[in-house]
Write a protein that holds these residues in place. Structure first.
Motif, mmCIF file in Angstrom:
data_model
loop_
_atom_site.group_PDB
_atom_site.id
_atom_site.type_symbol
_atom_site.label_atom_id
_atom_site.label_comp_id
_atom_site.label_asym_id
_atom_site.label_seq_id
_atom_site.Cartn_x
_atom_site.Cartn_y
_atom_site.Cartn_z
ATOM 1 N N LEU A 56 0.826 -1.213 0.000
ATOM 2 C CA LEU A 56 0.000 0.000 0.000
ATOM 3 C C LEU A 56 0.857 1.258 0.000
ATOM 4 O O LEU A 56 0.512 2.250 -0.645
ATOM 5 N N LEU A 57 1.996 1.236 0.693
ATOM 6 C CA LEU A 57 2.902 2.389 0.664
ATOM 7 C C LEU A 57 3.418 2.631 -0.751
ATOM 8 O O LEU A 57 3.473 3.767 -1.225
ATOM 9 N N ARG A 58 3.791 1.553 -1.416
ATOM 10 C CA ARG A 58 4.271 1.652 -2.799
ATOM 11 C C ARG A 58 3.152 2.204 -3.699
ATOM 12 O O ARG A 58 3.380 3.076 -4.529
ATOM 13 N N PHE A 59 1.946 1.717 -3.509
ATOM 14 C CA PHE A 59 0.782 2.172 -4.274
ATOM 15 C C PHE A 59 0.569 3.674 -4.074
ATOM 16 O O PHE A 59 0.393 4.420 -5.034
ATOM 17 N N HIS A 60 0.598 4.129 -2.820
ATOM 18 C CA HIS A 60 0.356 5.546 -2.538
ATOM 19 C C HIS A 60 1.494 6.430 -3.037
ATOM 20 O O HIS A 60 1.264 7.585 -3.393
ATOM 21 N N ALA A 61 2.701 5.894 -3.081
ATOM 22 C CA ALA A 61 3.832 6.662 -3.620
ATOM 23 C C ALA A 61 3.608 6.995 -5.091
ATOM 24 O O ALA A 61 4.100 8.008 -5.596
ATOM 25 N N GLU A 62 2.840 6.144 -5.757
ATOM 26 C CA GLU A 62 2.521 6.370 -7.175
ATOM 27 C C GLU A 62 1.349 7.330 -7.353
ATOM 28 O O GLU A 62 0.970 7.654 -8.479
ATOM 29 N N LYS A 63 0.759 7.756 -6.218
ATOM 30 C CA LYS A 63 -0.350 8.724 -6.204
ATOM 31 C C LYS A 63 -1.528 8.290 -7.086
ATOM 32 O O LYS A 63 -2.046 9.056 -7.893
ATOM 33 N N ASP A 65 -5.471 6.496 -7.437
ATOM 34 C CA ASP A 65 -6.763 6.570 -6.750
ATOM 35 C C ASP A 65 -7.143 5.197 -6.186
ATOM 36 O O ASP A 65 -7.367 4.255 -6.956
ATOM 37 N N PRO A 66 -7.248 5.058 -4.852
ATOM 38 C CA PRO A 66 -7.562 3.762 -4.255
ATOM 39 C C PRO A 66 -8.966 3.245 -4.574
ATOM 40 O O PRO A 66 -9.229 2.054 -4.457
ATOM 41 N N ALA A 67 -9.850 4.117 -4.997
ATOM 42 C CA ALA A 67 -11.198 3.682 -5.357
ATOM 43 C C ALA A 67 -11.242 3.160 -6.790
ATOM 44 O O ALA A 67 -12.177 2.458 -7.171
ATOM 45 N N ALA A 68 -10.209 3.472 -7.567
ATOM 46 C CA ALA A 68 -10.216 3.129 -8.991
ATOM 47 C C ALA A 68 -9.468 1.840 -9.324
ATOM 48 O O ALA A 68 -9.561 1.355 -10.442
ATOM 49 N N LEU A 69 -8.748 1.286 -8.372
ATOM 50 C CA LEU A 69 -7.979 0.061 -8.630
ATOM 51 C C LEU A 69 -8.482 -1.075 -7.757
ATOM 52 O O LEU A 69 -9.010 -0.863 -6.671
ATOM 53 N N LEU A 70 -8.271 -2.280 -8.243
ATOM 54 C CA LEU A 70 -8.733 -3.475 -7.538
ATOM 55 C C LEU A 70 -7.568 -4.209 -6.887
ATOM 56 O O LEU A 70 -6.409 -4.053 -7.300
ATOM 57 N N ALA A 71 -7.895 -5.024 -5.905
ATOM 58 C CA ALA A 71 -6.876 -5.749 -5.139
ATOM 59 C C ALA A 71 -5.928 -6.542 -6.035
ATOM 60 O O ALA A 71 -4.709 -6.537 -5.825
ATOM 61 N N TRP A 72 -6.451 -7.215 -7.038
ATOM 62 C CA TRP A 72 -5.595 -8.043 -7.890
ATOM 63 C C TRP A 72 -4.571 -7.218 -8.651
ATOM 64 O O TRP A 72 -3.547 -7.736 -9.090
ATOM 65 N N GLU A 73 -4.825 -5.920 -8.792
ATOM 66 C CA GLU A 73 -3.904 -5.072 -9.544
ATOM 67 C C GLU A 73 -2.676 -4.656 -8.739
ATOM 68 O O GLU A 73 -1.677 -4.250 -9.328
ATOM 69 N N ILE A 74 -2.736 -4.749 -7.403
ATOM 70 C CA ILE A 74 -1.580 -4.326 -6.607
ATOM 71 C C ILE A 74 -1.016 -5.422 -5.713
ATOM 72 O O ILE A 74 -0.004 -5.221 -5.065
ATOM 73 N N CYS A 75 -1.672 -6.582 -5.659
ATOM 74 C CA CYS A 75 -1.215 -7.620 -4.735
ATOM 75 C C CYS A 75 0.100 -8.253 -5.211
ATOM 76 O O CYS A 75 0.453 -8.195 -6.373
#
Length: 128
Positions: A56-63, A65-75
């Motif tokens: 999640l830290l890596r995801f947020h570093a990329e700025k 939108d957490p509502a626009a992506l799904l779990a399978w896309e960042i797991c």
């Protein structure tokens, strides 16, 4: 250290479905006060990945939108899985060998719990 990992694993409170939004994943981590959660395929319940606070830290570093992506896309795909009767020492070796902080515990392909490096720290503090 030959006891089964089931004696120290966190009984699973929550999983996330691969199609849950990242926003939903973050909420589940907060509500359950955990640092990682297995990602499952909804119909079979099979583990496809894991999402940790580090993901999640890596995801947020990329700025993004957490509502626009799904779990399978960042797991992180294909997490290490062990059965509940795997010896604690074997799980510890797997964590060190693979540099993992979380291992998913499954029996018959269904999630039973999760063990983290913090669980090992807690165990050894309590054994003193």
């Amino acid at each position: 250290m030959n006891e089964p990992i089931s004696i120290m694993m966190q009984k699973l409170i929550s999983t996330v479905d691969m199609d849950d939004s990242v926003e939903e994943v973050e909420a589940k981590l907060r509500i359950n006060n955990v640092s990682a959660v297995p990602v499952i395929e909804g119909k079979t319940g099979a583990v496809i990945g894991i999402i940790s606070a580090r993901d999640l830290l890596r995801f947020h570093a990329e700025k993004r939108d957490p509502a626009a992506l799904l779990a399978w896309e960042i797991c992180s795909y294909r997490p290490i899985e062990v059965s509940s009767d795997t010896p604690v020492s074997e799980v510890a070796k797997l964590m060190v060998t693979h540099g993992m902080h979380h291992i998913v515990v499954t029996d018959n392909k269904l999630v039973k719990g999760i063990v983290s490096s913090f669980d090992f720290v807690k165990r050894f503090i309590h054994d003193d």
